[in-house]
Design an enzyme around this catalytic site. Structure first.
Site, PDB file in Angstrom:
ATOM      1  N   LYS A 128      92.868  87.112  35.629  1.00 40.26           N
ATOM      2  CA  LYS A 128      91.701  86.543  35.168  1.00 40.26           C
ATOM      3  C   LYS A 128      90.812  87.634  34.559  1.00 40.26           C
ATOM      4  O   LYS A 128      90.793  88.909  35.272  1.00 40.26           O
ATOM      5  CB  LYS A 128      90.966  86.013  36.350  1.00 40.26           C
ATOM      6  CG  LYS A 128      89.727  85.127  36.243  1.00 40.26           C
ATOM      7  CD  LYS A 128      89.518  84.217  37.379  1.00 40.26           C
ATOM      8  CE  LYS A 128      88.146  83.574  36.923  1.00 40.26           C
ATOM      9  NZ  LYS A 128      87.951  82.402  38.017  1.00 40.26           N
TER      10      LYS A 128
ATOM     11  N   GLU B  79      86.948  69.472  49.569  1.00 37.93           N
ATOM     12  CA  GLU B  79      85.787  69.080  49.852  1.00 37.93           C
ATOM     13  C   GLU B  79      86.176  68.098  51.146  1.00 37.93           C
ATOM     14  O   GLU B  79      85.427  68.099  52.056  1.00 37.93           O
ATOM     15  CB  GLU B  79      85.028  68.382  48.882  1.00 37.93           C
ATOM     16  CG  GLU B  79      84.599  69.360  47.767  1.00 37.93           C
ATOM     17  CD  GLU B  79      85.350  69.876  46.915  1.00 37.93           C
ATOM     18  OE1 GLU B  79      86.570  69.543  46.721  1.00 37.93           O
ATOM     19  OE2 GLU B  79      84.873  70.729  46.147  1.00 37.93           O
TER      20      GLU B  79
ATOM     21  N   ARG C 180      83.262  63.980  46.279  1.00 38.81           N
ATOM     22  CA  ARG C 180      84.765  64.127  46.636  1.00 38.81           C
ATOM     23  C   ARG C 180      85.026  63.538  48.364  1.00 38.81           C
ATOM     24  O   ARG C 180      86.166  63.321  48.570  1.00 38.81           O
ATOM     25  CB  ARG C 180      85.509  65.502  46.420  1.00 38.81           C
ATOM     26  CG  ARG C 180      85.749  65.584  44.901  1.00 38.81           C
ATOM     27  CD  ARG C 180      87.148  65.383  44.659  1.00 38.81           C
ATOM     28  NE  ARG C 180      87.651  65.459  43.484  1.00 38.81           N
ATOM     29  CZ  ARG C 180      88.260  66.375  42.881  1.00 38.81           C
ATOM     30  NH1 ARG C 180      88.701  67.238  43.601  1.00 38.81           N
ATOM     31  NH2 ARG C 180      88.455  66.025  41.684  1.00 38.81           N
TER      32      ARG C 180
HETATM   33  C1  LIG Z   1      86.151  69.746  43.035  1.00 42.07           C
HETATM   34  C2  LIG Z   1      85.690  70.792  42.469  1.00 42.07           C
HETATM   35  N1  LIG Z   1      85.101  71.704  43.541  1.00 42.07           N
HETATM   36  C3  LIG Z   1      84.763  72.922  43.137  1.00 42.07           C
HETATM   37  C4  LIG Z   1      84.619  73.132  41.758  1.00 42.07           C
HETATM   38  C5  LIG Z   1      84.223  74.718  41.380  1.00 42.07           C
HETATM   39  N2  LIG Z   1      85.035  75.346  40.910  1.00 42.07           N
HETATM   40  C6  LIG Z   1      85.267  75.590  39.262  1.00 42.07           C
HETATM   41  S1  LIG Z   1      86.293  76.568  38.715  1.00 42.07           S
HETATM   42  C7  LIG Z   1      86.871  76.897  40.343  1.00 42.07           C
HETATM   43  C8  LIG Z   1      88.051  77.843  40.699  1.00 42.07           C
HETATM   44  C9  LIG Z   1      89.233  77.390  40.058  1.00 42.07           C
HETATM   45  O1  LIG Z   1      90.147  78.514  40.105  1.00 42.07           O
HETATM   46  P1  LIG Z   1      91.486  78.271  39.464  1.00 42.07           P
HETATM   47  O2  LIG Z   1      92.016  76.663  39.272  1.00 42.07           O
HETATM   48  O3  LIG Z   1      92.580  79.222  40.037  1.00 42.07           O
HETATM   49  O4  LIG Z   1      91.302  78.698  37.928  1.00 42.07           O
HETATM   50  P2  LIG Z   1      90.765  80.229  37.355  1.00 42.07           P
HETATM   51  O5  LIG Z   1      89.074  80.181  37.406  1.00 42.07           O
HETATM   52  O6  LIG Z   1      91.152  81.146  38.406  1.00 42.07           O
HETATM   53  O7  LIG Z   1      91.608  80.250  36.172  1.00 42.07           O
HETATM   54  C10 LIG Z   1      86.016  76.079  41.286  1.00 42.07           C
HETATM   55  C11 LIG Z   1      86.149  76.331  42.824  1.00 42.07           C
HETATM   56  C12 LIG Z   1      85.167  72.250  40.968  1.00 42.07           C
HETATM   57  N3  LIG Z   1      84.970  72.490  39.579  1.00 42.07           N
HETATM   58  N4  LIG Z   1      85.605  71.074  41.344  1.00 42.07           N
END
Ligand SMILES: Cc1ncc(C[n+]2csc(CCOP(=O)(O)OP(=O)(O)O)c2C)c(N)n1
Length: 630
Positions: A282, A367, A395
């Site tokens: 990342k 959630e 959710r």
């Molecule tokens: C239902 C939900 N909960 C929380 C989030 C907030 N959120 C956005 S990106 C993320 C992390 C995603 O991690 P990953 O899928 O590993 O992607 P990366 O950023 O590491 O590439 C979170 C928790 C969301 N978008 N949707």
């Protein structure tokens, strides 16, 4: 940006143009793409580190798949900036998240390349499966790819879809983009499992072996057979994914563009459920983001040479008010448990997680589980606090009703980003919670009008022997002095802020500040209602009897919101008072700043005044029970 520093990228207005490039030019294109992303996002702000990590993957996908005919389904969509750049939106990228500019996430009506609208996580496998089944049912044959991060793989939805995918034997390629990060470092047993898969000898031998296989470019069936045996042999007895009926390939280096192209070409010809596990970093390619991917997950504008510098803030955000309160409360009460579904930073829980690590639970992007976990803790005499964004609480609605409210369990919901949210757009709007919470029995629902009230409401909710919600907006409050002392508010009691005549403003939460300005100009009375439930019905009835008209204000959609509660109360009392309900409209508001969205809804002082004048003073107002939509 200097003129023409992107000789290759500037020729790519469609993925078709990309597919015409010789393979040897792809690494140069990836370099330009990464640089363009850096310079554009540093000027606009937005999601950043995740996009940097998928530059090679994005190039390889559009190079090998026939987009938009083939479907790319990005999970969450915060990593889609390189995809937007390569799909005709390069020049517009600087406008992302701004009113009238590009949407922050993939959006179906923005581009035919955005196969599925996203923002909330872990939907990609399910949506891709739906598309694949539609294609298999005799519609146009096409390939479907879901791209999901290891963070998004912590959510139940992803497994529900995998469970179905493996059984349906549908033609879907899932690409698991494993960077070991969610927004914070990733958590959970799945994350540990992936880390174990990549650790030490197993990973390097698989990787080297995989490379040898790919260099020989065997026919697809041979590759599939050998890769499968190879992986089974090396990591076996079979990965978790294979147990689901999904063929596993990998792990491979997600920054080795040429390898990715070759692997995807092969996998494209393959059929059935399959998963390619790629390993990425990342923030790749921008040293400050690699060093601190949490900070660079989403950024405000910054100087690429200097990196992001945090400014000195004068007033606290509501999130910080919550973060201070939970630490204070936890030091007084050992029963307090703090729960977040993967939003430690955004919810203001960093200090709490450090000071009270044994009472801090990051459950991943889960959630539903966060709420049921809290219910279980509450059954055993603990005092759980679920810190959750309004949009993500959607959710966990059934868990809130069935596991918490129905059993009357004392769980405190600290609901952040309630109301108009802004640049993240409609996927992240907190516009609905008052409507969907108000109808649930046993809930106490509070909305603070300033920072101190927020702190006192959190305390009040915490003391309840029943579920309670405090919903507060994104950003900073008006700058009220915050009392260290905590004092419980009288349940269901509003407070009068201004005694006037003619019109009474009944404000629920953050619109109180702007409403007060309007009330002052109009010589009106003003009440800070504090509680959406239980509603202060005495105040409502008395205000109706002593004023010619009432104006309700809320940072929530008008439909079924706090104003509706006032209308219901008046109807029950048989009071025929003129009422104007102000709040968010009955449509999804596009992205813009929070202030722009509130002004668009007529919730700034000017808008409030204009509507009051038009609808009440001109005698043009609807009767109680009827909604006046701004
Ligand atoms: C239902 C939900 N909960 C929380 C989030 C907030 N959120 C956005 S990106 C993320 C992390 C995603 O991690 P990953 O899928 O590993 O992607 P990366 O950023 O590491 O590439 C979170 C928790 C969301 N978008 N949707």
């Amino acid at each position: 940006m200097t003129a023409e520093p992107y000789p290759l990228l500037e020729r790519i207005d469609t993925p078709q143009a990309l597919r015409e490039l010789p393979e040897a030019e792809l690494p140069q294109l990836a370099t330009e793409l990464r640089d363009y992303l850096l310079h554009s996002v540093s000027r606009s702000g937005g999601h950043f580190a995740a996009g940097l990590g998928v530059v090679e993957l994005t190039v390889a996908l559009h190079y090998t798949y026939d987009t938009p005919h083939d479907r790319l389904v990005w999970d969450v969509g915060h990593q889609c900036y390189p995809h937007k750049i390569l799909t005709g939106r390069r020049e517009a990228l600087h406008s992302i998240r701004q009113q009238g500019g590009l949407a922050p996430f993939p959006k179906r009506n923005e581009s035919e390349y955005d196969a599925f609208g996203v923002g909330h996580s872990s939907t990609s496998i399910g949506a891709a499966l739906g598309m694949a089944l539609a294609s298999a049912s005799g519609q146009t044959p096409r390939k479907v790819v879901a791209i999901i991060g290891d963070g998004a793989m912590t959510a139940g939805m992803a497994y529900e879809a995998l469970n179905h995918l493996g059984d349906a034997r549908a033609d879907v390629l899932v690409i698991l983009n494993d960077n070991n990060m969610s927004i914070s470092p990733n958590v959970g047993a799945m994350s540990n499992y992936l880390t174990r898969m990549l650790s030490g000898k197993i990973y390097s031998s698989v990787r080297e072996g995989g490379k040898r296989l790919l260099k020989q470019m065997p026919p697809m069936w041979e590759l599939a057979r050998r890769t499968e045996e190879h992986v089974k042999g090396m990591i076996a007895p079979g990965t978790l994914f294979e147990e689901f009926g999904v063929n596993y390939f990998g792990p491979v280096d997600g920054h080795d563009l040429m390898d990715l192209v070759r692997i995807l070409r092969n996998l494209r010809e393959h059929k059935g459920p399959r998963l390619l596990h790629i390993v990425t970093r990342k923030g790749k390619g921008y040293a400050p983001a690699e060093a601190n991917p949490v900070k660079y997950h989403a950024v405000s504008r910054f100087d690429p040479d200097k990196g992001m510098v945090s400014g000195a803030a004068t007033r606290k955000t509501y999130t910080e008010v919550f973060g201070d309160w939970i630490c204070d409360m936890a030091s007084r009460d050992e029963r307090l448990m703090g729960i977040t579904p993967a939003m430690r930073e955004g919810s203001g829980l960093v200090a709490f997680s450090q000071r009270f690590p044994r009472r801090y639970f990051d459950v991943g992007i889960a959630e539903q589980h966060a709420v049921t976990l809290a219910a279980g803790m509450a059954c055993e005499g603990m005092k759980p606090v679920v810190a959750i964004y309004s949009t993500f609480l959607q959710r966990a609605y059934d868990q809130l009703i069935h596991d918490v409210a129905l059993q009357g369990l004392p769980v405190l919901f600290a609901i952040d980003r309630a109301g108009a949210v802004g640049p993240d757009g409609p996927t992240h709007a907190g516009a609905f919670d008052l409507s969907f919470l108000r109808c649930v029995p046993n809930l106490v629902i509070m909305a603070p009008s300033d920072e101190n009230e927020c702190r006192q409401m959190l305390y009040t909710g915490y003391l309840q022997e029943a579920p309670a919600c405090v919903r507060y907006p994104r950003g900073r409050g008006p700058g009220a002095a915050i009392e260290t002392e905590m004092q419980a508010l009288a349940l269901g009691k509003a407070r009068m802020l201004r005694q006037g005549h003619g019109i009474a403003f009944l404000a629920f939460g953050s619109p109180a500040q702007e409403a007060l300005k309007a009330a002052q100009s109009l010589g009106a009375s003003m009440f800070d209602m504090r509680f959406v439930k239980p509603l202060d019905e005495d105040i409502v009835r008395n205000a109706a009897r002593s004023h010619a008209a009432l104006v309700t204000l809320e940072d929530n959609v008008l439909r079924s919101g706090a104003g509706s509660a006032v209308n219901e109360c008046l109807a029950r009392a048989g009071l025929d008072t003129t009422v104007l309900n102000l709040g968010l409209p009955d449509r999804f508001q596009d992205h813009g700043s929070r202030e722009q969205l509130l002004a668009e809804a007529g919730l700034d002082a000017r808008g409030i005044m204009a509507q009051v004048e038009r609808l009440i003073l001109n005698g043009d107002c609807e009767r109680p029970g009827a909604q006046v939509v701004s």
